[in-house]
Design an enzyme around this catalytic site. Structure first.
Site, PDB file in Angstrom:
ATOM      1  CB  SER A  70       0.598   5.559  -2.003  1.00 25.30           C
ATOM      2  OG  SER A  70       1.719   5.504  -0.751  1.00 25.30           O
TER       3      SER A  70
ATOM      4  N   PRO B 111       0.988  -1.206  -0.059  1.00 20.81           N
ATOM      5  CG  PRO B 111      -0.845  -1.808   1.590  1.00 20.81           C
ATOM      6  CD  PRO B 111       0.535  -2.206   1.048  1.00 20.81           C
ATOM      7  CE1 TYR B 112       4.713   5.878   3.004  1.00 21.40           C
ATOM      8  CE2 TYR B 112       6.603   4.578   2.298  1.00 21.40           C
ATOM      9  CZ  TYR B 112       6.096   6.077   2.773  1.00 21.40           C
ATOM     10  OH  TYR B 112       6.644   6.958   2.943  1.00 21.40           O
ATOM     11  CB  ALA B 113       5.911   0.397  -2.071  1.00 21.52           C
TER      12      ALA B 113
END
Length: 431
Positions: free
Chosen positions: A253, A249-251
Protein backbone atom coordinates in the site's frame (compact mmCIF):
# COMPACT_ATOMS: atom_id res chain seq x y z
CA UNK A 1 23.06 10.58 20.99
CA UNK A 2 19.40 11.42 20.35
CA UNK A 3 18.32 9.94 23.69
CA UNK A 4 15.61 12.50 24.44
CA UNK A 5 12.99 14.37 22.44
CA UNK A 6 14.81 17.67 22.85
CA UNK A 7 17.93 16.13 21.31
CA UNK A 8 16.25 16.01 17.86
CA UNK A 9 16.47 19.55 16.42
CA UNK A 10 15.05 20.54 13.05
CA UNK A 11 17.79 20.12 10.47
CA UNK A 12 17.73 22.26 7.35
CA UNK A 13 20.10 23.78 4.84
CA UNK A 14 20.43 27.54 4.21
CA UNK A 15 17.93 28.77 1.58
CA UNK A 16 20.64 29.52 -0.98
CA UNK A 17 21.88 25.92 -0.81
CA UNK A 18 18.34 24.62 -1.24
CA UNK A 19 17.79 26.89 -4.24
CA UNK A 20 21.06 25.86 -5.90
CA UNK A 21 21.00 22.18 -5.03
CA UNK A 22 22.93 20.72 -7.95
CA UNK A 23 25.54 23.47 -7.96
CA UNK A 24 26.10 22.78 -4.28
CA UNK A 25 26.57 19.08 -5.03
CA UNK A 26 29.08 19.92 -7.76
CA UNK A 27 31.16 22.16 -5.46
CA UNK A 28 31.03 19.55 -2.70
CA UNK A 29 32.30 16.83 -5.03
CA UNK A 30 35.01 19.14 -6.37
CA UNK A 31 36.09 19.99 -2.83
CA UNK A 32 36.30 16.33 -1.82
CA UNK A 33 38.29 15.42 -4.94
CA UNK A 34 40.71 18.31 -4.31
CA UNK A 35 41.24 17.26 -0.69
CA UNK A 36 41.84 13.67 -1.78
CA UNK A 37 44.43 14.68 -4.36
CA UNK A 38 46.15 17.13 -2.04
CA UNK A 39 46.44 15.01 1.08
CA UNK A 40 45.84 11.36 0.25
CA UNK A 41 46.95 10.68 -3.32
CA UNK A 42 50.60 9.69 -3.47
CA UNK A 43 52.77 11.17 -6.24
CA UNK A 44 54.00 8.69 -8.86
CA UNK A 45 57.44 7.20 -8.15
CA UNK A 46 60.38 8.77 -10.02
CA UNK A 47 61.53 6.95 -13.17
CA UNK A 48 64.51 4.60 -12.76
CA UNK A 49 67.91 5.99 -13.80
CA UNK A 50 69.09 5.09 -17.31
CA UNK A 51 71.49 2.15 -17.56
CA UNK A 52 75.16 3.06 -17.80
CA UNK A 53 78.49 1.34 -17.74
CA UNK A 54 80.83 1.44 -14.80
CA UNK A 55 83.42 3.31 -16.82
CA UNK A 56 81.03 6.10 -17.64
CA UNK A 57 79.33 8.30 -15.24
CA UNK A 58 76.09 9.64 -16.53
CA UNK A 59 75.35 13.19 -15.68
CA UNK A 60 72.75 13.63 -13.00
CA UNK A 61 69.37 14.56 -14.41
CA UNK A 62 68.29 18.13 -13.94
CA UNK A 63 65.90 18.72 -11.07
CA UNK A 64 62.24 18.88 -12.08
CA UNK A 65 60.79 22.34 -12.37
CA UNK A 66 58.86 23.48 -9.34
CA UNK A 67 55.08 23.27 -9.69
CA UNK A 68 53.34 26.56 -10.31
CA UNK A 69 51.80 28.22 -7.26
CA UNK A 70 48.33 26.91 -6.55
CA UNK A 71 46.70 30.33 -6.65
CA UNK A 72 48.02 30.95 -10.17
CA UNK A 73 46.33 27.87 -11.65
CA UNK A 74 43.90 29.10 -14.34
CA UNK A 75 40.25 28.11 -14.24
CA UNK A 76 39.77 25.25 -16.62
CA UNK A 77 37.06 25.50 -19.28
CA UNK A 78 35.70 22.12 -18.16
CA UNK A 79 35.07 23.52 -14.67
CA UNK A 80 33.20 26.49 -16.11
CA UNK A 81 31.14 24.16 -18.28
CA UNK A 82 30.17 21.94 -15.35
CA UNK A 83 29.18 24.91 -13.17
CA UNK A 84 27.12 26.30 -16.04
CA UNK A 85 25.36 22.94 -16.39
CA UNK A 86 24.55 22.70 -12.68
CA UNK A 87 23.26 26.28 -12.60
CA UNK A 88 21.08 25.45 -15.61
CA UNK A 89 19.76 22.35 -13.82
CA UNK A 90 18.97 24.44 -10.74
CA UNK A 91 17.11 27.04 -12.78
CA UNK A 92 15.02 24.40 -14.59
CA UNK A 93 14.52 21.65 -12.00
CA UNK A 94 14.60 23.31 -8.56
CA UNK A 95 11.14 24.82 -8.41
CA UNK A 96 10.17 27.40 -5.79
CA UNK A 97 6.65 27.58 -4.40
CA UNK A 98 4.75 30.38 -2.66
CA UNK A 99 4.52 30.18 1.13
CA UNK A 100 1.09 31.23 2.37
CA UNK A 101 1.30 33.42 5.45
CA UNK A 102 -2.09 32.31 6.80
CA UNK A 103 -4.88 29.88 6.07
CA UNK A 104 -6.13 26.37 6.83
CA UNK A 105 -4.24 23.09 7.05
CA UNK A 106 -6.14 19.79 6.93
CA UNK A 107 -4.50 16.70 8.44
CA UNK A 108 -6.23 13.33 8.13
CA UNK A 109 -5.77 10.52 10.63
CA UNK A 110 -5.23 12.92 13.55
CA UNK A 111 -6.62 10.66 16.26
CA UNK A 112 -3.17 9.47 17.30
CA UNK A 113 0.41 8.94 16.22
CA UNK A 114 2.00 11.05 13.49
CA UNK A 115 -1.21 12.92 12.61
CA UNK A 116 -2.05 14.00 16.14
CA UNK A 117 1.53 15.02 16.91
CA UNK A 118 1.74 17.07 13.70
CA UNK A 119 -1.55 18.85 14.46
CA UNK A 120 -0.44 19.87 17.94
CA UNK A 121 3.05 20.90 16.79
CA UNK A 122 1.80 23.05 13.90
CA UNK A 123 -0.97 24.65 15.96
CA UNK A 124 1.48 25.65 18.69
CA UNK A 125 4.24 26.88 16.39
CA UNK A 126 2.14 28.68 13.75
CA UNK A 127 -0.73 30.65 15.23
CA UNK A 128 -1.49 32.15 11.82
CA UNK A 129 -2.65 28.74 10.56
CA UNK A 130 -5.96 27.10 11.41
CA UNK A 131 -5.28 23.39 11.88
CA UNK A 132 -8.18 21.06 11.08
CA UNK A 133 -7.58 17.65 12.66
CA UNK A 134 -9.45 14.90 10.85
CA UNK A 135 -10.83 12.26 13.26
CA UNK A 136 -13.40 9.48 12.97
CA UNK A 137 -15.18 9.51 16.35
CA UNK A 138 -16.63 11.95 18.87
CA UNK A 139 -14.25 10.59 21.49
CA UNK A 140 -11.23 11.48 19.34
CA UNK A 141 -12.68 14.92 18.61
CA UNK A 142 -13.11 15.56 22.33
CA UNK A 143 -9.52 14.46 22.92
CA UNK A 144 -8.33 17.05 20.40
CA UNK A 145 -10.44 19.78 22.06
CA UNK A 146 -8.92 18.88 25.43
CA UNK A 147 -5.58 20.14 24.14
CA UNK A 148 -7.03 23.63 24.62
CA UNK A 149 -5.34 25.10 21.55
CA UNK A 150 -7.48 27.79 19.95
CA UNK A 151 -6.34 27.25 16.35
CA UNK A 152 -6.67 23.43 16.53
CA UNK A 153 -10.13 22.32 15.38
CA UNK A 154 -11.27 18.69 15.13
CA UNK A 155 -13.47 17.68 12.19
CA UNK A 156 -15.04 14.34 11.38
CA UNK A 157 -13.13 13.05 8.39
CA UNK A 158 -13.20 9.35 7.54
CA UNK A 159 -11.22 9.06 4.31
CA UNK A 160 -13.37 6.12 3.20
CA UNK A 161 -16.55 8.22 3.51
CA UNK A 162 -17.13 10.57 0.53
CA UNK A 163 -19.85 12.48 2.39
CA UNK A 164 -17.54 13.32 5.27
CA UNK A 165 -14.79 14.35 2.87
CA UNK A 166 -17.17 16.70 1.05
CA UNK A 167 -18.37 18.10 4.38
CA UNK A 168 -14.76 18.82 5.33
CA UNK A 169 -14.26 20.64 2.02
CA UNK A 170 -17.34 22.77 2.72
CA UNK A 171 -16.00 23.56 6.19
CA UNK A 172 -12.84 25.01 4.65
CA UNK A 173 -14.87 26.95 2.08
CA UNK A 174 -17.10 28.39 4.82
CA UNK A 175 -14.04 29.49 6.81
CA UNK A 176 -13.11 31.78 3.88
CA UNK A 177 -9.46 30.91 4.35
CA UNK A 178 -7.04 29.67 1.70
CA UNK A 179 -6.15 26.00 1.99
CA UNK A 180 -2.44 26.00 2.79
CA UNK A 181 -1.92 22.24 2.79
CA UNK A 182 -3.56 18.84 2.82
CA UNK A 183 -1.61 16.26 4.83
CA UNK A 184 -2.72 12.76 3.87
CA UNK A 185 -1.73 10.88 7.00
CA UNK A 186 -4.68 8.53 7.61
CA UNK A 187 -3.54 4.93 7.46
CA UNK A 188 -3.91 1.55 9.07
CA UNK A 189 -1.82 -1.58 9.41
CA UNK A 190 -3.11 -5.10 9.67
CA UNK A 191 -1.18 -7.75 11.59
CA UNK A 192 1.86 -8.91 9.70
CA UNK A 193 1.66 -12.33 8.12
CA UNK A 194 2.93 -14.13 5.00
CA UNK A 195 1.04 -13.54 1.78
CA UNK A 196 -0.32 -17.08 1.72
CA UNK A 197 -2.13 -16.54 5.04
CA UNK A 198 -3.51 -12.98 4.77
CA UNK A 199 -7.28 -12.75 4.41
CA UNK A 200 -8.14 -10.75 1.27
CA UNK A 201 -10.97 -8.95 3.08
CA UNK A 202 -8.47 -7.41 5.46
CA UNK A 203 -6.11 -6.61 2.59
CA UNK A 204 -8.91 -4.77 0.74
CA UNK A 205 -9.79 -2.84 3.91
CA UNK A 206 -6.18 -1.69 4.22
CA UNK A 207 -6.15 -0.49 0.60
CA UNK A 208 -9.48 1.30 1.08
CA UNK A 209 -7.86 3.46 3.76
CA UNK A 210 -4.19 3.73 2.78
CA UNK A 211 -4.61 4.08 -0.99
CA UNK A 212 -8.15 4.78 -2.17
CA UNK A 213 -8.93 6.97 0.84
CA UNK A 214 -5.86 9.07 0.12
CA UNK A 215 -6.82 9.38 -3.56
CA UNK A 216 -10.42 10.44 -3.04
CA UNK A 217 -9.51 12.89 -0.27
CA UNK A 218 -6.93 14.50 -2.56
CA UNK A 219 -9.44 14.63 -5.42
CA UNK A 220 -11.94 16.54 -3.30
CA UNK A 221 -9.43 19.08 -1.96
CA UNK A 222 -7.39 19.79 -5.11
CA UNK A 223 -9.73 22.51 -6.44
CA UNK A 224 -9.23 24.47 -3.19
CA UNK A 225 -5.49 23.90 -3.26
CA UNK A 226 -5.31 25.12 -6.85
CA UNK A 227 -6.98 28.44 -5.96
CA UNK A 228 -4.12 29.57 -3.71
CA UNK A 229 -1.30 27.21 -4.74
CA UNK A 230 -1.40 25.11 -1.59
CA UNK A 231 0.48 21.91 -0.95
CA UNK A 232 -0.06 18.16 -0.69
CA UNK A 233 1.96 16.12 1.78
CA UNK A 234 1.54 12.34 1.67
CA UNK A 235 2.76 10.19 4.53
CA UNK A 236 4.39 7.12 3.06
CA UNK A 237 7.03 4.83 4.51
CA UNK A 238 10.42 3.34 3.76
CA UNK A 239 8.39 0.14 3.53
CA UNK A 240 7.24 1.49 0.16
CA UNK A 241 10.74 0.69 -1.14
CA UNK A 242 11.85 -2.01 1.30
CA UNK A 243 9.21 -4.70 1.46
CA UNK A 244 10.40 -7.03 4.16
CA UNK A 245 8.85 -10.46 4.66
CA UNK A 246 5.53 -10.63 6.54
CA UNK A 247 4.80 -6.96 5.74
CA UNK A 248 3.47 -7.28 2.20
CA UNK A 249 -0.02 -5.74 2.73
CA UNK A 250 1.29 -2.60 4.42
CA UNK A 251 4.42 -2.30 2.25
CA UNK A 252 2.47 -2.72 -1.00
CA UNK A 253 0.00 0.00 0.00
CA UNK A 254 2.88 2.39 0.74
CA UNK A 255 4.49 1.49 -2.57
CA UNK A 256 1.22 2.54 -4.23
CA UNK A 257 1.30 5.82 -2.28
CA UNK A 258 4.81 6.40 -3.61
CA UNK A 259 3.72 5.94 -7.21
CA UNK A 260 0.64 8.13 -6.72
CA UNK A 261 2.78 10.89 -5.21
CA UNK A 262 5.29 10.80 -8.07
CA UNK A 263 2.54 11.16 -10.67
CA UNK A 264 0.67 13.84 -8.74
CA UNK A 265 3.83 15.90 -8.24
CA UNK A 266 4.37 16.24 -11.98
CA UNK A 267 0.65 16.80 -12.69
CA UNK A 268 0.49 19.64 -10.14
CA UNK A 269 3.72 21.36 -11.17
CA UNK A 270 1.98 23.52 -13.77
CA UNK A 271 -0.43 24.78 -11.10
CA UNK A 272 2.25 25.70 -8.57
CA UNK A 273 1.12 23.01 -6.09
CA UNK A 274 3.97 21.35 -4.22
CA UNK A 275 3.63 17.60 -3.59
CA UNK A 276 5.95 15.94 -1.06
CA UNK A 277 6.30 12.39 0.22
CA UNK A 278 7.41 11.76 3.79
CA UNK A 279 9.10 8.36 4.13
CA UNK A 280 9.82 7.57 7.77
CA UNK A 281 11.60 4.40 8.71
CA UNK A 282 11.08 2.95 12.16
CA UNK A 283 9.22 5.64 14.13
CA UNK A 284 7.60 5.20 17.53
CA UNK A 285 3.86 5.28 16.84
CA UNK A 286 0.79 3.15 17.56
CA UNK A 287 1.27 1.59 14.14
CA UNK A 288 3.66 -0.97 15.61
CA UNK A 289 1.19 -1.77 18.36
CA UNK A 290 -1.46 -2.43 15.71
CA UNK A 291 0.86 -4.74 13.82
CA UNK A 292 1.63 -6.88 16.86
CA UNK A 293 -1.66 -8.68 16.37
CA UNK A 294 -3.15 -7.91 19.78
CA UNK A 295 -5.41 -5.04 18.76
CA UNK A 296 -6.59 -3.60 15.47
CA UNK A 297 -5.60 -0.35 13.79
CA UNK A 298 -4.91 2.34 16.39
CA UNK A 299 -5.11 0.02 19.37
CA UNK A 300 -2.27 -0.71 21.71
CA UNK A 301 -1.17 -3.49 24.00
CA UNK A 302 -0.44 -3.88 27.65
CA UNK A 303 3.34 -4.15 27.64
CA UNK A 304 3.40 -6.10 30.92
CA UNK A 305 1.22 -8.85 29.50
CA UNK A 306 2.69 -9.08 26.00
CA UNK A 307 4.28 -12.36 25.05
CA UNK A 308 5.30 -13.80 21.74
CA UNK A 309 3.04 -16.84 21.88
CA UNK A 310 -0.08 -14.77 22.51
CA UNK A 311 0.79 -12.33 19.74
CA UNK A 312 1.39 -15.23 17.37
CA UNK A 313 -1.95 -16.85 18.33
CA UNK A 314 -3.80 -13.58 17.72
CA UNK A 315 -2.19 -13.24 14.29
CA UNK A 316 -3.21 -16.77 13.38
CA UNK A 317 -6.83 -16.07 14.34
CA UNK A 318 -7.05 -13.39 11.64
CA UNK A 319 -5.56 -15.45 8.83
CA UNK A 320 -7.52 -17.07 6.04
CA UNK A 321 -9.97 -19.50 7.64
CA UNK A 322 -9.22 -22.18 5.03
CA UNK A 323 -5.52 -22.28 5.87
CA UNK A 324 -4.44 -25.62 7.30
CA UNK A 325 -2.47 -26.02 10.50
CA UNK A 326 0.40 -27.56 8.56
CA UNK A 327 0.64 -24.49 6.30
CA UNK A 328 0.64 -22.14 9.28
CA UNK A 329 3.44 -24.07 10.91
CA UNK A 330 5.61 -23.52 7.84
CA UNK A 331 5.75 -19.79 8.63
CA UNK A 332 5.66 -19.92 12.44
CA UNK A 333 9.36 -19.20 13.05
CA UNK A 334 9.58 -16.27 10.60
CA UNK A 335 6.32 -14.77 11.85
CA UNK A 336 7.38 -14.97 15.49
CA UNK A 337 10.68 -13.30 14.64
CA UNK A 338 8.82 -10.51 12.87
CA UNK A 339 6.40 -10.03 15.78
CA UNK A 340 9.29 -9.82 18.21
CA UNK A 341 10.96 -7.18 16.02
CA UNK A 342 7.75 -5.13 15.91
CA UNK A 343 7.32 -5.35 19.67
CA UNK A 344 10.90 -4.22 20.19
CA UNK A 345 10.39 -1.16 17.96
CA UNK A 346 7.13 -0.27 19.71
CA UNK A 347 8.20 -0.68 23.31
CA UNK A 348 11.85 -1.14 24.26
CA UNK A 349 13.84 1.26 22.08
CA UNK A 350 15.17 4.75 22.79
CA UNK A 351 14.97 7.75 20.48
CA UNK A 352 18.42 7.17 19.04
CA UNK A 353 17.47 3.70 17.89
CA UNK A 354 13.86 4.33 16.84
CA UNK A 355 13.16 8.09 16.79
CA UNK A 356 9.96 9.74 17.98
CA UNK A 357 7.32 11.63 15.99
CA UNK A 358 9.34 14.83 16.53
CA UNK A 359 11.15 13.91 13.30
CA UNK A 360 7.91 13.67 11.33
CA UNK A 361 6.79 16.99 12.84
CA UNK A 362 9.93 18.66 11.47
CA UNK A 363 9.49 17.10 8.03
CA UNK A 364 5.80 18.08 7.74
CA UNK A 365 6.61 21.62 8.89
CA UNK A 366 9.37 21.97 6.29
CA UNK A 367 7.17 20.58 3.51
CA UNK A 368 4.53 23.23 4.33
CA UNK A 369 6.66 26.30 5.04
CA UNK A 370 9.76 26.03 2.85
CA UNK A 371 9.81 27.79 -0.55
CA UNK A 372 11.81 24.80 -1.85
CA UNK A 373 10.17 21.76 -0.25
CA UNK A 374 11.77 18.41 -0.88
CA UNK A 375 10.13 15.76 -2.98
CA UNK A 376 11.04 13.10 -0.38
CA UNK A 377 11.89 13.23 3.30
CA UNK A 378 13.69 10.06 4.42
CA UNK A 379 14.62 9.56 8.07
CA UNK A 380 14.01 7.34 11.06
CA UNK A 381 15.34 4.02 12.24
CA UNK A 382 17.00 2.10 9.45
CA UNK A 383 17.02 5.03 7.01
CA UNK A 384 20.53 4.05 5.91
CA UNK A 385 19.08 0.82 4.49
CA UNK A 386 16.99 2.81 1.99
CA UNK A 387 19.81 3.90 -0.40
CA UNK A 388 21.51 0.53 0.05
CA UNK A 389 18.31 -1.22 -1.00
CA UNK A 390 18.08 0.97 -4.11
CA UNK A 391 21.69 0.28 -5.15
CA UNK A 392 22.23 -3.39 -4.32
CA UNK A 393 20.97 -6.14 -6.65
CA UNK A 394 17.79 -7.96 -5.64
CA UNK A 395 19.56 -11.25 -4.98
CA UNK A 396 21.79 -9.58 -2.41
CA UNK A 397 18.95 -7.71 -0.67
CA UNK A 398 16.90 -10.92 -0.60
CA UNK A 399 19.64 -12.64 1.40
CA UNK A 400 19.97 -9.64 3.72
CA UNK A 401 16.21 -9.44 4.36
CA UNK A 402 16.05 -13.17 5.00
CA UNK A 403 18.87 -12.88 7.53
CA UNK A 404 17.45 -9.72 9.16
CA UNK A 405 13.82 -10.72 9.52
CA UNK A 406 13.58 -14.49 9.20
CA UNK A 407 16.74 -15.40 11.10
CA UNK A 408 16.70 -12.66 13.77
CA UNK A 409 19.60 -10.73 12.23
CA UNK A 410 17.92 -7.47 13.32
CA UNK A 411 19.01 -8.21 16.90
CA UNK A 412 22.62 -7.51 15.89
CA UNK A 413 21.72 -3.85 15.25
CA UNK A 414 19.04 -3.42 17.90
CA UNK A 415 20.29 -5.45 20.87
CA UNK A 416 23.91 -6.46 20.28
CA UNK A 417 27.26 -5.03 19.13
CA UNK A 418 25.79 -3.25 16.09
CA UNK A 419 23.47 -1.01 18.10
CA UNK A 420 25.92 1.95 18.37
CA UNK A 421 26.58 1.73 14.62
CA UNK A 422 22.82 1.69 13.97
CA UNK A 423 22.38 4.89 16.01
CA UNK A 424 25.24 6.61 14.20
CA UNK A 425 23.72 5.74 10.80
CA UNK A 426 20.33 7.06 11.94
CA UNK A 427 21.94 10.37 12.91
CA UNK A 428 23.87 10.60 9.63
CA UNK A 429 20.77 9.92 7.53
CA UNK A 430 18.55 12.25 9.56
CA UNK A 431 17.00 14.28 6.77
Amino acid sequence: MLQHLNDIPPIDLPPILQRYTYTTYAFLIYFLVTVWRRFFQRPPPPPPPPPHSRSQRSPSPPPPPPPPPHHHRPIRPLHLFLVTCTLLLDSICVHTYPVLSSGAIVITGASSGIGRAACISLAKDFKQYQIYAGVRSDKDAESIRNERITNLIPIHLDVTNPQQIQAAVETIVDSQQPLVALVNNAGVAIHDAPIELVDLKRWRFLYDVNVFGLVQTTQHFLPLLRLHQGRVINIGSIAGDISQPMWSPYASSKHAVEAITDSLRVEMRQFGISVSLIKPGEIKTNLYNAMQGNKEHHGGTDTDEWNIEQAYANSMKRCRPTTTTETRELYSEGLKNSLEFIHHCAITTDNGEVPSVVMTNHAITHAITSPTPRTRYVFGGGAAVWPANLILPDKITDVLHHWLFNLDGWKVFHQQWGKPLFKILNAVFYW
